[in-house]
Write a protein that holds these residues in place. Structure first.
Motif, PDB file in Angstrom:
ATOM      1  N   LEU A 223       0.833  -1.200   0.000  1.00  0.00           N
ATOM      2  CA  LEU A 223       0.000   0.000   0.000  1.00  0.00           C
ATOM      3  C   LEU A 223       0.871   1.255   0.000  1.00  0.00           C
ATOM      4  O   LEU A 223       1.967   1.269   0.556  1.00  0.00           O
ATOM      5  CB  LEU A 223      -0.910   0.008   1.229  1.00  0.00           C
ATOM      6  N   PRO A 224       0.408   2.321  -0.606  1.00  0.00           N
ATOM      7  CA  PRO A 224       1.178   3.580  -0.599  1.00  0.00           C
ATOM      8  C   PRO A 224       1.247   4.177   0.801  1.00  0.00           C
ATOM      9  O   PRO A 224       0.424   3.882   1.670  1.00  0.00           O
ATOM     10  CB  PRO A 224       0.375   4.482  -1.547  1.00  0.00           C
ATOM     11  N   ALA A 225       2.243   5.007   1.010  1.00  0.00           N
ATOM     12  CA  ALA A 225       2.424   5.642   2.318  1.00  0.00           C
ATOM     13  C   ALA A 225       1.242   6.546   2.644  1.00  0.00           C
ATOM     14  O   ALA A 225       0.564   7.073   1.759  1.00  0.00           O
ATOM     15  CB  ALA A 225       3.719   6.449   2.325  1.00  0.00           C
ATOM     16  N   GLY A 226       0.986   6.707   3.949  1.00  0.00           N
ATOM     17  CA  GLY A 226      -0.058   7.610   4.390  1.00  0.00           C
ATOM     18  C   GLY A 226      -1.334   6.924   4.814  1.00  0.00           C
ATOM     19  O   GLY A 226      -2.241   7.564   5.351  1.00  0.00           O
ATOM     20  N   HIS A 227      -1.426   5.616   4.597  1.00  0.00           N
ATOM     21  CA  HIS A 227      -2.630   4.900   5.011  1.00  0.00           C
ATOM     22  C   HIS A 227      -2.613   4.678   6.523  1.00  0.00           C
ATOM     23  O   HIS A 227      -1.574   4.756   7.175  1.00  0.00           O
ATOM     24  CB  HIS A 227      -2.723   3.547   4.286  1.00  0.00           C
ATOM     25  N   ARG A 228      -3.761   4.371   7.074  1.00  0.00           N
ATOM     26  CA  ARG A 228      -3.870   4.118   8.504  1.00  0.00           C
ATOM     27  C   ARG A 228      -3.129   2.829   8.859  1.00  0.00           C
ATOM     28  O   ARG A 228      -3.336   1.798   8.224  1.00  0.00           O
ATOM     29  CB  ARG A 228      -5.339   4.021   8.914  1.00  0.00           C
ATOM     30  N   GLU A 229      -2.308   2.897   9.901  1.00  0.00           N
ATOM     31  CA  GLU A 229      -1.470   1.726  10.227  1.00  0.00           C
ATOM     32  C   GLU A 229      -2.277   0.633  10.902  1.00  0.00           C
ATOM     33  O   GLU A 229      -3.082   0.873  11.804  1.00  0.00           O
ATOM     34  CB  GLU A 229      -0.304   2.133  11.140  1.00  0.00           C
ATOM     35  N   ASN A 230      -2.015  -0.594  10.469  1.00  0.00           N
ATOM     36  CA  ASN A 230      -2.544  -1.794  11.106  1.00  0.00           C
ATOM     37  C   ASN A 230      -1.364  -2.471  11.790  1.00  0.00           C
ATOM     38  O   ASN A 230      -0.454  -2.989  11.122  1.00  0.00           O
ATOM     39  CB  ASN A 230      -3.171  -2.725  10.070  1.00  0.00           C
ATOM     40  N   LEU A 231      -1.339  -2.457  13.115  1.00  0.00           N
ATOM     41  CA  LEU A 231      -0.164  -2.920  13.853  1.00  0.00           C
ATOM     42  C   LEU A 231       0.147  -4.392  13.586  1.00  0.00           C
ATOM     43  O   LEU A 231       1.313  -4.782  13.496  1.00  0.00           O
ATOM     44  CB  LEU A 231      -0.362  -2.692  15.349  1.00  0.00           C
ATOM     45  N   ARG A 232      -0.859  -5.217  13.476  1.00  0.00           N
ATOM     46  CA  ARG A 232      -0.633  -6.651  13.260  1.00  0.00           C
ATOM     47  C   ARG A 232      -0.019  -6.900  11.888  1.00  0.00           C
ATOM     48  O   ARG A 232       0.921  -7.690  11.745  1.00  0.00           O
ATOM     49  CB  ARG A 232      -1.940  -7.427  13.405  1.00  0.00           C
TER      50      ARG A 232
END
Length: 433
Positions: A223-232
């Motif tokens: 995914l491109p930078a800036g998306h909401r982080e999914n820690l898992r």
């Protein structure tokens, strides 16, 4: 009351003596060890050697005759003694478990089956009473590893003389640990076929869930930078670009083949097998796929009645002869406290085929390479960290292991520990007038 007041200083002194020693300050002046036999860690032995280090880094390691500049060095004569790299302990719950029978002191696993975002490092307790006892036998670095579930979480590599986990960290989040689901076997002739079928379906469901998570993590990484982080999912990203190793815990030969094939198919770049007691059956497979082995339970009985009685002892030599990348760990009953015996596990391997230097490499340079810290640790070479021990006898022999000097990153730390204190205390009990 007067008697109580008189006793208070003594009680305070005894209590202080039993505490974890204060971490050593940074190296303040250059140090030169001369006259010892240098065990480099890569198979080389240099008699009558000199090891010089300053600001925590080795400036010279070789024959004493090749180092003439001694001005400004604190010279320590270790003639007749043995100089070794600090031992490295992979796959351990050291600092996560204190007393295994007391749940409140055990912080090695999280609830649930899939916890790739769990970080063992932040639970690492530098004030553990066990850590100084492990250092006393030459173990100076460790890979702190979570347990439980299918995806246990992320391990980290630490040095064993620090105020807190931030100071201890050598390589945070070096890898993820996957406990491969055990093969489904009929437990007894009386077991119902439906029970076997039920366990088989449960295992298939677990593997489907695991594949779905890894597939999703691979897509998430793109995914491109800036998306909401999914820690898992972000925690799993490192296994696809090689920045983290996927450590698969498996013992049976079929499980090893199945697990490695699964990981490679889904794009894992660096894979190591932990446990691997059936590795002797899989030599060609491991060599073909360049799989590293973290070998557990060397001090154990054979798995099957038909196995050689000494198979666990000679397995390291079997891997050595086959050209498999491997190292030794300590996993078994009393795992955390028993970690101090890492040197003696290597010593056993030296009695069953390995040369003494090959056995030393299996607990120094080999784990450093597998864990990705060999640029700084694992051998005593110019430019590397001055993390080393000096023993008056063979470090791998419990009869002669006797550390006289020890350094982590050039810092001379205290060899005191709770067990040494208790030994002195009760030995003096019968010598008192």
């Amino acid at each position: 009351m007067k008697q109580l007041l008189l006793c208070l200083p003594l009680l305070t002194a005894l209590t202080a003596a039993a505490q974890v020693p204060m971490p050593a300050p940074a190296q303040s002046k250059p140090i030169l060890l001369v006259g010892g036999n240098l065990h480099v860690g890569n198979g080389t032995v240099v008699p009558d050697a000199a090891v010089a280090f300053d600001k925590g880094r080795i400036t010279y390691a070789g024959a004493q005759s090749g180092f003439a500049q001694r001005a400004g060095y604190e010279v320590i004569d270790v003639k007749g003694q043995e100089v070794y790299p600090g031992l490295i302990l992979p796959n351990t719950t050291l600092g996560l478990t204190e007393v295994e029978s007391i749940r409140a002191t055990v912080d090695e696993q999280e609830v649930g089956m899939m916890n790739p975002n769990v970080r063992s490092l932040i639970a690492y307790n530098t004030d553990s009473d066990i850590i100084p006892t492990v250092r006393t036998n030459g173990v100076l670095l460790a890979q702190i590893t979570p347990r439980g579930g299918m995806l246990s979480g992320q391990s980290s590599i630490v040095q064993l003389d620090a105020w807190n986990w931030q100071d201890a960290a050598v390589r945070p989040d070096d890898g993820l640990h996957l406990n491969w689901p055990a093969m489904v076997l009929k437990l007894s002739s009386a077991e119902d076929e439906k029970a076997v079928e039920r366990r088989t379906k449960e295992r298939q469901t677990q593997l489907r869930d695991l594949e779905a998570m890894l597939t999703e993590a691979a897509a998430y990484k793109s995914l491109p930078a800036g998306h909401r982080e999914n820690l898992r999912l972000s925690a799993l990203s490192g296994i696809f670009d090689g920045s983290k190793t996927l450590f698969i815990h498996a013992d049976y030969g079929k499980e090893i083949v199945e697990a490695v094939s699964f990981a490679k198919r889904l794009g894992a770049q660096k894979v190591a097998v932990v446990g691997a007691r059936d590795a002797w059956m899989m030599l060609d497979f491991l060599k073909q796929h360049d799989i590293a082995v973290v070998l557990s339970r060397t001090h154990a009985l054979p798995r099957r009645p038909g196995d050689d009685y000494d198979l666990p002892y000679k397995l390291p030599n079997i891997l050595q002869q086959a050209g498999i990348r491997y190292c030794l760990d300590y996993e078994g009953s009393m795992e955390t406290a028993g970690s101090r015996n890492l040197a003696f596990i290597a010593g056993t391997s030296a009695g069953f085929g390995l040369t003494p230097e090959q056995a030393l490499t299996a607990v120094t340079l080999s784990p450093a390479r597998i864990l990705g810290i060999d640029k700084d640790y694992g051998s005593l070479e110019t430019g590397k960290s001055a993390t080393l021990v000096v023993s008056s006898g063979d470090l791998l022999d419990m009869r002669t292991n006797n550390i006289t000097h020890a350094y982590i990153d050039g810092r001379a730390f205290s060899s005191e520990n709770k067990q040494l204190y208790l030994n002195r205390k009760f030995k003096s009990k019968y010598s008192m007038p």
